[in-house]
Scaffold this motif. Sequence first.
Motif, PDB file in Angstrom:
ATOM      1  N   THR A   1       0.856  -1.178   0.000  1.00 42.10           N
ATOM      2  CA  THR A   1       0.000   0.000   0.000  1.00 42.10           C
ATOM      3  C   THR A   1       0.896   1.234   0.000  1.00 42.10           C
ATOM      4  OG1 THR A   1      -1.628  -1.195   1.322  1.00 42.10           O
ATOM      5  CG2 THR A   1      -1.852   1.178   1.267  1.00 42.10           C
ATOM      6  N   GLU A   2       0.459   2.287  -0.654  1.00 38.11           N
ATOM      7  CA  GLU A   2       1.230   3.523  -0.682  1.00 38.11           C
ATOM      8  C   GLU A   2       0.839   4.402   0.498  1.00 38.11           C
ATOM      9  OE1 GLU A   2       1.810   7.527  -3.399  1.00 38.11           O
ATOM     10  OE2 GLU A   2       0.843   5.771  -4.276  1.00 38.11           O
ATOM     11  N   PHE A   3       1.833   4.891   1.221  1.00 39.84           N
ATOM     12  CA  PHE A   3       1.568   5.826   2.312  1.00 39.84           C
ATOM     13  C   PHE A   3       1.308   7.199   1.708  1.00 39.84           C
ATOM     14  CE2 PHE A   3       3.170   9.041   5.329  1.00 39.84           C
ATOM     15  CZ  PHE A   3       2.217   8.855   6.307  1.00 39.84           C
ATOM     16  N   ASN A   4       0.118   7.741   1.911  1.00 39.21           N
ATOM     17  CA  ASN A   4      -0.224   9.049   1.345  1.00 39.21           C
ATOM     18  C   ASN A   4      -0.529  10.094   2.413  1.00 39.21           C
ATOM     19  OD1 ASN A   4      -2.720   8.330   2.282  1.00 39.21           O
ATOM     20  ND2 ASN A   4      -3.616   7.986   0.280  1.00 39.21           N
ATOM     21  N   GLY A   5      -0.321   9.746   3.664  1.00 33.45           N
ATOM     22  CA  GLY A   5      -0.538  10.709   4.733  1.00 33.45           C
ATOM     23  C   GLY A   5      -1.982  10.843   5.176  1.00 33.45           C
ATOM     24  N   GLN A   6      -2.870  10.079   4.589  1.00 32.73           N
ATOM     25  CA  GLN A   6      -4.286  10.175   4.967  1.00 32.73           C
ATOM     26  C   GLN A   6      -4.599   9.154   6.057  1.00 32.73           C
ATOM     27  OE1 GLN A   6      -6.605   9.896   1.404  1.00 32.73           O
ATOM     28  NE2 GLN A   6      -5.927  11.869   0.668  1.00 32.73           N
ATOM     29  N   ILE A   7      -3.938   9.320   7.184  1.00 29.04           N
ATOM     30  CA  ILE A   7      -4.156   8.437   8.321  1.00 29.04           C
ATOM     31  C   ILE A   7      -4.358   9.285   9.574  1.00 29.04           C
ATOM     32  CG2 ILE A   7      -2.789   6.556   7.348  1.00 29.04           C
ATOM     33  CD1 ILE A   7      -0.541   7.354   9.283  1.00 29.04           C
ATOM     34  N   ARG A   8      -4.892   8.655  10.573  1.00 25.16           N
ATOM     35  CA  ARG A   8      -5.009   9.295  11.878  1.00 25.16           C
ATOM     36  C   ARG A   8      -4.026   8.585  12.793  1.00 25.16           C
ATOM     37  NH1 ARG A   8      -8.856  12.708  12.662  1.00 25.16           N
ATOM     38  NH2 ARG A   8      -9.485  12.152  14.752  1.00 25.16           N
ATOM     39  N   ILE A   9      -3.387   9.355  13.646  1.00 29.04           N
ATOM     40  CA  ILE A   9      -2.379   8.796  14.529  1.00 29.04           C
ATOM     41  C   ILE A   9      -2.681   9.160  15.977  1.00 29.04           C
ATOM     42  CG2 ILE A   9      -0.544   8.751  12.800  1.00 29.04           C
ATOM     43  CD1 ILE A   9       0.507  11.352  14.029  1.00 29.04           C
ATOM     44  N   LEU A  10      -2.213   8.332  16.871  1.00 27.11           N
ATOM     45  CA  LEU A  10      -2.350   8.601  18.295  1.00 27.11           C
ATOM     46  C   LEU A  10      -1.094   9.310  18.769  1.00 27.11           C
ATOM     47  CD1 LEU A  10      -3.814   8.274  21.010  1.00 27.11           C
ATOM     48  CD2 LEU A  10      -2.608   6.090  21.262  1.00 27.11           C
ATOM     49  N   CYS A  11      -1.252  10.517  19.283  1.00 28.27           N
ATOM     50  CA  CYS A  11      -0.131  11.305  19.804  1.00 28.27           C
ATOM     51  C   CYS A  11      -0.202  11.285  21.325  1.00 28.27           C
ATOM     52  CB  CYS A  11      -0.216  12.743  19.314  1.00 28.27           C
ATOM     53  SG  CYS A  11      -0.203  12.897  17.530  1.00 28.27           S
ATOM     54  N   GLU A  12       0.930  11.007  21.949  1.00 31.62           N
ATOM     55  CA  GLU A  12       0.971  10.975  23.408  1.00 31.62           C
ATOM     56  C   GLU A  12       2.087  11.878  23.929  1.00 31.62           C
ATOM     57  OE1 GLU A  12      -0.423   6.799  25.068  1.00 31.62           O
ATOM     58  OE2 GLU A  12       1.376   6.608  23.827  1.00 31.62           O
ATOM     59  N   GLU A  13       1.796  12.557  25.014  1.00 34.30           N
ATOM     60  CA  GLU A  13       2.820  13.284  25.763  1.00 34.30           C
ATOM     61  C   GLU A  13       3.030  12.483  27.038  1.00 34.30           C
ATOM     62  OE1 GLU A  13       1.903  17.403  26.429  1.00 34.30           O
ATOM     63  OE2 GLU A  13       1.409  17.714  24.316  1.00 34.30           O
ATOM     64  N   PHE A  14       4.286  12.341  27.436  1.00 31.43           N
ATOM     65  CA  PHE A  14       4.557  11.533  28.616  1.00 31.43           C
ATOM     66  C   PHE A  14       5.758  12.084  29.365  1.00 31.43           C
ATOM     67  CE2 PHE A  14       6.774   9.674  25.027  1.00 31.43           C
ATOM     68  CZ  PHE A  14       8.060   9.500  25.515  1.00 31.43           C
ATOM     69  N   GLN A  15       5.896  11.595  30.579  1.00 28.28           N
ATOM     70  CA  GLN A  15       7.060  11.959  31.382  1.00 28.28           C
ATOM     71  C   GLN A  15       7.625  10.704  32.016  1.00 28.28           C
ATOM     72  OE1 GLN A  15       5.623  14.725  34.291  1.00 28.28           O
ATOM     73  NE2 GLN A  15       4.529  13.194  35.429  1.00 28.28           N
ATOM     74  N   VAL A  16       8.909  10.702  32.240  1.00 30.78           N
ATOM     75  CA  VAL A  16       9.559   9.583  32.919  1.00 30.78           C
ATOM     76  C   VAL A  16       9.278   9.730  34.406  1.00 30.78           C
ATOM     77  CG1 VAL A  16      11.753   8.459  33.448  1.00 30.78           C
ATOM     78  CG2 VAL A  16      11.356   9.427  31.163  1.00 30.78           C
ATOM     79  N   VAL A  17       8.692   8.698  35.006  1.00 33.33           N
ATOM     80  CA  VAL A  17       8.404   8.751  36.440  1.00 33.33           C
ATOM     81  C   VAL A  17       9.374   7.888  37.245  1.00 33.33           C
ATOM     82  CG1 VAL A  17       5.970   9.362  36.207  1.00 33.33           C
ATOM     83  CG2 VAL A  17       6.615   6.957  36.231  1.00 33.33           C
ATOM     84  N   TYR A  18      10.046   6.981  36.555  1.00 37.09           N
ATOM     85  CA  TYR A  18      11.062   6.171  37.230  1.00 37.09           C
ATOM     86  C   TYR A  18      12.099   5.759  36.202  1.00 37.09           C
ATOM     87  CZ  TYR A  18      13.353   2.407  39.732  1.00 37.09           C
ATOM     88  OH  TYR A  18      14.303   1.604  40.325  1.00 37.09           O
ATOM     89  N   ASP A  19      13.345   6.066  36.468  1.00 37.64           N
ATOM     90  CA  ASP A  19      14.435   5.717  35.565  1.00 37.64           C
ATOM     91  C   ASP A  19      15.047   4.404  36.037  1.00 37.64           C
ATOM     92  OD1 ASP A  19      16.623   5.480  33.965  1.00 37.64           O
ATOM     93  OD2 ASP A  19      17.541   7.386  34.562  1.00 37.64           O
ATOM     94  N   CYS A  20      14.675   3.330  35.360  1.00 35.26           N
ATOM     95  CA  CYS A  20      15.142   2.011  35.780  1.00 35.26           C
ATOM     96  C   CYS A  20      16.569   1.737  35.324  1.00 35.26           C
ATOM     97  CB  CYS A  20      14.205   0.914  35.295  1.00 35.26           C
ATOM     98  SG  CYS A  20      14.072   0.799  33.520  1.00 35.26           S
ATOM     99  N   THR A  21      17.146   2.583  34.486  1.00 32.20           N
ATOM    100  CA  THR A  21      18.528   2.350  34.050  1.00 32.20           C
ATOM    101  C   THR A  21      19.504   2.497  35.203  1.00 32.20           C
ATOM    102  OG1 THR A  21      18.828   4.648  33.351  1.00 32.20           O
ATOM    103  CG2 THR A  21      18.066   3.070  31.679  1.00 32.20           C
ATOM    104  N   ALA A  22      19.122   3.233  36.218  1.00 27.66           N
ATOM    105  CA  ALA A  22      20.006   3.413  37.379  1.00 27.66           C
ATOM    106  C   ALA A  22      20.082   2.136  38.224  1.00 27.66           C
ATOM    107  CB  ALA A  22      19.524   4.572  38.235  1.00 27.66           C
ATOM    108  N   THR A  23      19.031   1.307  38.175  1.00 32.92           N
ATOM    109  CA  THR A  23      19.013   0.103  39.001  1.00 32.92           C
ATOM    110  C   THR A  23      19.230  -1.169  38.209  1.00 32.92           C
ATOM    111  OG1 THR A  23      16.618  -0.033  38.789  1.00 32.92           O
ATOM    112  CG2 THR A  23      17.477   1.121  40.716  1.00 32.92           C
ATOM    113  N   TYR A  24      19.133  -1.098  36.873  1.00 34.16           N
ATOM    114  CA  TYR A  24      19.292  -2.283  36.050  1.00 34.16           C
ATOM    115  C   TYR A  24      20.462  -2.093  35.100  1.00 34.16           C
ATOM    116  CZ  TYR A  24      18.456  -5.918  32.617  1.00 34.16           C
ATOM    117  OH  TYR A  24      18.612  -6.993  31.773  1.00 34.16           O
ATOM    118  N   GLN A  25      21.472  -2.872  35.282  1.00 30.33           N
ATOM    119  CA  GLN A  25      22.652  -2.828  34.419  1.00 30.33           C
ATOM    120  C   GLN A  25      22.837  -4.199  33.800  1.00 30.33           C
ATOM    121  OE1 GLN A  25      24.543  -0.059  33.936  1.00 30.33           O
ATOM    122  NE2 GLN A  25      23.137   1.076  35.249  1.00 30.33           N
ATOM    123  N   LYS A  26      23.198  -4.243  32.519  1.00 27.99           N
ATOM    124  CA  LYS A  26      23.454  -5.525  31.841  1.00 27.99           C
ATOM    125  C   LYS A  26      24.769  -6.094  32.273  1.00 27.99           C
ATOM    126  CE  LYS A  26      20.636  -4.914  27.812  1.00 27.99           C
ATOM    127  NZ  LYS A  26      20.554  -4.963  26.373  1.00 27.99           N
TER     128      LYS A  26
END
Length: 67
Positions: free
Chosen positions: A42-67
């Motif tokens: 299918t050709e993308f022609n821009g005639q779509i509706r999208i869900l836009c979300e604004e969000f904030q980080v409430v917990y940064d798990c990178t500080a507690t989880y390391q590979k």
Amino acid sequence: MIETSKSEVADWRIMRAEELWKAYWRAVHEEFFTKEFEEIKTEFNGQIRILCEEFQVVYDCTATYQK
């Protein structure tokens, strides 16, 4: 962990791009959607509706989880 603070369904064609990051977002996602639409033959022609979300980080798990 994130918390969604606002969400709305928007028409891709009239999505405002007043700020530089929105213009960048649109360009990157247009490329993404074009590739995705090609996969379903299918050709993308821009005639779509999208869900836009604004969000904030409430917990940064990178500080507690390391590979």
